[in-house]
Design a protein around this motif. Structure first.
Motif, PDB file in Angstrom:
ATOM      1  N   MET A   1      -5.505 -11.013  26.208  1.00 30.92           N
ATOM      2  CA  MET A   1      -6.025 -11.429  24.919  1.00 30.92           C
ATOM      3  C   MET A   1      -4.858 -11.632  23.952  1.00 30.92           C
ATOM      4  O   MET A   1      -3.724 -11.299  24.249  1.00 30.92           O
ATOM      5  N   LYS A   2      -5.155 -12.132  22.778  1.00 22.99           N
ATOM      6  CA  LYS A   2      -4.105 -12.459  21.818  1.00 22.99           C
ATOM      7  C   LYS A   2      -3.813 -11.288  20.872  1.00 22.99           C
ATOM      8  O   LYS A   2      -4.574 -10.340  20.766  1.00 22.99           O
ATOM      9  N   TRP A   3      -2.690 -11.409  20.160  1.00 26.34           N
ATOM     10  CA  TRP A   3      -2.304 -10.424  19.165  1.00 26.34           C
ATOM     11  C   TRP A   3      -3.130 -10.610  17.901  1.00 26.34           C
ATOM     12  O   TRP A   3      -3.441 -11.738  17.506  1.00 26.34           O
ATOM     13  N   HIS A   4      -3.453  -9.497  17.259  1.00 29.16           N
ATOM     14  CA  HIS A   4      -4.152  -9.490  15.975  1.00 29.16           C
ATOM     15  C   HIS A   4      -3.292  -8.690  15.004  1.00 29.16           C
ATOM     16  O   HIS A   4      -2.694  -7.693  15.391  1.00 29.16           O
ATOM     17  N   ASP A   5      -3.243  -9.110  13.750  1.00 31.90           N
ATOM     18  CA  ASP A   5      -2.514  -8.375  12.713  1.00 31.90           C
ATOM     19  C   ASP A   5      -3.519  -7.916  11.667  1.00 31.90           C
ATOM     20  O   ASP A   5      -4.310  -8.715  11.173  1.00 31.90           O
ATOM     21  N   THR A   6      -3.454  -6.644  11.322  1.00 29.23           N
ATOM     22  CA  THR A   6      -4.317  -6.105  10.281  1.00 29.23           C
ATOM     23  C   THR A   6      -3.444  -5.636   9.130  1.00 29.23           C
ATOM     24  O   THR A   6      -2.472  -4.907   9.348  1.00 29.23           O
ATOM     25  N   ALA A   7      -3.769  -6.068   7.903  1.00 32.04           N
ATOM     26  CA  ALA A   7      -2.962  -5.750   6.723  1.00 32.04           C
ATOM     27  C   ALA A   7      -3.501  -4.515   6.010  1.00 32.04           C
ATOM     28  O   ALA A   7      -4.714  -4.339   5.877  1.00 32.04           O
ATOM     29  N   PHE A   8      -2.558  -3.700   5.559  1.00 32.69           N
ATOM     30  CA  PHE A   8      -2.886  -2.509   4.783  1.00 32.69           C
ATOM     31  C   PHE A   8      -2.020  -2.482   3.537  1.00 32.69           C
ATOM     32  O   PHE A   8      -0.857  -2.871   3.563  1.00 32.69           O
ATOM     33  N   LYS A   9      -2.587  -2.006   2.441  1.00 30.91           N
ATOM     34  CA  LYS A   9      -1.865  -1.937   1.167  1.00 30.91           C
ATOM     35  C   LYS A   9      -0.771  -0.865   1.203  1.00 30.91           C
ATOM     36  O   LYS A   9       0.258  -1.011   0.571  1.00 30.91           O
ATOM     37  N   PHE A  10      -0.996   0.211   1.952  1.00 33.45           N
ATOM     38  CA  PHE A  10      -0.053   1.320   1.980  1.00 33.45           C
ATOM     39  C   PHE A  10       0.497   1.547   3.387  1.00 33.45           C
ATOM     40  O   PHE A  10      -0.248   1.528   4.357  1.00 33.45           O
ATOM     41  N   ARG A  11       1.791   1.789   3.465  1.00 36.42           N
ATOM     42  CA  ARG A  11       2.447   1.983   4.764  1.00 36.42           C
ATOM     43  C   ARG A  11       1.904   3.201   5.507  1.00 36.42           C
ATOM     44  O   ARG A  11       1.731   3.165   6.721  1.00 36.42           O
ATOM     45  N   ASP A  12       1.610   4.285   4.787  1.00 34.20           N
ATOM     46  CA  ASP A  12       1.131   5.484   5.469  1.00 34.20           C
ATOM     47  C   ASP A  12      -0.213   5.250   6.156  1.00 34.20           C
ATOM     48  O   ASP A  12      -0.458   5.770   7.251  1.00 34.20           O
ATOM     49  N   ILE A  13      -1.062   4.434   5.566  1.00 36.45           N
ATOM     50  CA  ILE A  13      -2.346   4.103   6.199  1.00 36.45           C
ATOM     51  C   ILE A  13      -2.100   3.220   7.422  1.00 36.45           C
ATOM     52  O   ILE A  13      -2.732   3.390   8.467  1.00 36.45           O
ATOM     53  N   ALA A  14      -1.165   2.281   7.314  1.00 33.60           N
ATOM     54  CA  ALA A  14      -0.821   1.422   8.451  1.00 33.60           C
ATOM     55  C   ALA A  14      -0.292   2.270   9.610  1.00 33.60           C
ATOM     56  O   ALA A  14      -0.669   2.058  10.766  1.00 33.60           O
ATOM     57  N   GLU A  15       0.561   3.237   9.307  1.00 36.46           N
ATOM     58  CA  GLU A  15       1.110   4.109  10.348  1.00 36.46           C
ATOM     59  C   GLU A  15       0.015   4.952  11.006  1.00 36.46           C
ATOM     60  O   GLU A  15       0.018   5.152  12.222  1.00 36.46           O
ATOM     61  N   LEU A  16      -0.908   5.442  10.205  1.00 34.70           N
ATOM     62  CA  LEU A  16      -2.013   6.242  10.737  1.00 34.70           C
ATOM     63  C   LEU A  16      -2.911   5.395  11.642  1.00 34.70           C
ATOM     64  O   LEU A  16      -3.306   5.837  12.722  1.00 34.70           O
ATOM     65  N   CYS A  17      -3.200   4.169  11.226  1.00 33.29           N
ATOM     66  CA  CYS A  17      -4.014   3.272  12.040  1.00 33.29           C
ATOM     67  C   CYS A  17      -3.309   2.974  13.361  1.00 33.29           C
ATOM     68  O   CYS A  17      -3.935   3.026  14.425  1.00 33.29           O
ATOM     69  N   LYS A  18      -2.023   2.675  13.292  1.00 38.92           N
ATOM     70  CA  LYS A  18      -1.241   2.404  14.514  1.00 38.92           C
ATOM     71  C   LYS A  18      -1.310   3.597  15.463  1.00 38.92           C
ATOM     72  O   LYS A  18      -1.530   3.436  16.665  1.00 38.92           O
TER      73      LYS A  18
END
Length: 64
Positions: A1-18
């Motif tokens: 399947m293909k890559w998807h990018d999800t945007a987050f306003k805060f880096r800490d939330i992005a890190e937690l999601c990852k």
């Protein structure tokens, strides 16, 4: 399947999601920013339809 990018306003939330995506076995890439916007992007790549739906559920838990 293909890559998807999800945007987050805060880096800490992005890190937690990852982290949570990886705990579920979803392939992820490095968190990044582009241009002058204030968003952090988490790239993720499901390997099946089942993984896609699982990843969507994980991402949805982290969106404000």
């Amino acid at each position: 399947m293909k890559w998807h990018d999800t945007a987050f306003k805060f880096r800490d939330i992005a890190e937690l999601c990852k982290k949570h995506l990886e705990e579920e076995g979803i392939k992820t890439g490095e968190i990044f920013r582009t241009g002058d916007n204030d968003y952090w992007y988490v790239p993720w790549q499901p390997r099946s339809e089942k993984e896609y739906h699982l990843a969507c559920a994980v991402v949805a838990e982290h969106i404000d």
